[in-house]
Motif scaffolding. Structure first.
Motif: not given
Length: 324
Positions: A102-106, A110-113, A139-144
């Motif tokens: 689920s992790v994309k390359s850095n 960073p995206p606006l979200s 998925h946004l919670r996980c990104q956070l």
């Protein structure tokens, strides 16, 4: 003729009204260009991309009733911050993070979200944070959670609010000490809740359509993990990070507790350092062959010799990738 004369007057009046209307529109347009309305202004501050979140969690700044005491009188660890900076935490978490699908390359930007989520997590209080969370997708919670684990670890209250109602965020949980801690009975309470829920749920219930992901990733960094808690880890874990933990663990019992591990990171534990006389004994007792699916093993700053490498790879078609 009267009718012809009347039509000509009406046409002239119509033309004059049209010219007056266009004149008023032109005047209004010039006014708008000179003084823009508020609705045309940016909703984000101009320095939004350069906001320095640093490594400071959203906590109350310490103050004193009198003069500020000298630095030599202040406890270095009293502010509750993580002992590592963001770059160090990123390096320590990289073994597990880089191997999560689920992790994309850095990206450089960073995206606006994510920028918006950073502000939400760091600026608003806990009660308002709870009100916002239902509108943030898993998925946004996980990104956070990934982002704050590196840049500005959340408080315990916000971390576990982020993990509700399943005690994980889209199957993952990152606990970054000393700011964050894992309760000793965390997995026992979770198991009891799941058992009660399964007994009360009807098989034809619509809730089955919204089944959550299994708990597959747990990373503990610079925090405590008692043996009693280790023995209650969920058997569904495939990615486990036990990094820079304070006390030695009976790792030889871990294959029975988490038999499906694919990625295991044991990096930077002082009790596994080559200078520790007990490190070799702890690692030699581990039945490595029971982890049939083990692919990656993090051993940075850990004891590792040829005999241990042979024991780790014994009976495998493909050698385990060891990260040093």
């Amino acid at each position: 003729m009267p009718d012809t004369e009347g039509r000509r007057v009406n046409a002239i009046l119509h033309t004059l009204r049209g010219e007056q209307f266009r004149h008023q529109r032109n005047v209004q347009a010039r006014t708008l260009r000179v003084k823009p309305t508020v609705s045309n202004l940016s909703r984000l501050p101009f320095d939004f991309l350069t906001l320095d979140l640093g490594d400071t969690p959203g906590q109350v700044v310490k103050t004193w009733s009198g003069p500020t005491p000298p630095k030599s009188w202040q406890s270095k660890g009293s502010d509750g911050r993580s002992p590592h900076d963001a770059s160090t935490r990123a390096r320590l978490l990289s073994v597990v993070l880089s191997r999560l699908p689920s992790v994309k390359s850095n990206d450089a930007v960073p995206p606006l979200s994510l920028l918006c989520l950073r502000i939400i997590a760091s600026e608003i209080p806990k009660d308002e944070f709870d009100q916002v969370l239902p509108y943030i997708s898993p998925h946004l919670r996980c990104q956070l959670m990934h982002d704050t684990a590196i840049h500005a670890p959340l408080s315990n209250a916000k971390l576990y609010a982020l993990a509700e109602p399943d005690d994980h965020v889209d199957g993952q949980l990152f606990v970054i000490g000393p700011i964050q801690t894992l309760p000793n009975d965390f997995f026992l309470r979770r198991e009891n809740r799941e058992r009660v829920a399964s007994e009360t749920r009807e098989w034809d219930s619509e809730d089955l359509e919204w089944a959550t992901k299994p708990f597959h990733t747990l990373v503990l960094l610079a925090t405590a993990l008692p043996t009693s808690t280790l023995l209650t880890l969920p058997p569904t874990l495939t990615h486990l990070g036990l990094i820079n933990l304070s006390k030695a663990l009976p790792l030889h019992r871990l294959p029975n507790v988490c038999p499906t591990l694919v990625v295991l990171d044991l990096s930077c534990n002082s009790w596994l350092h080559p200078s520790d006389p007990e490190a070799a004994k702890i690692l030699d007792r581990v039945p490595w062959s029971r982890w049939k699916g083990l692919e990656v093993l993090g051993m940075r700053e850990c004891h590792l010799d040829d005999s241990l490498m042979k024991r780790i790879n014994h009976g495998r078609w493909d050698d385990v990738q060891i990260v040093q």
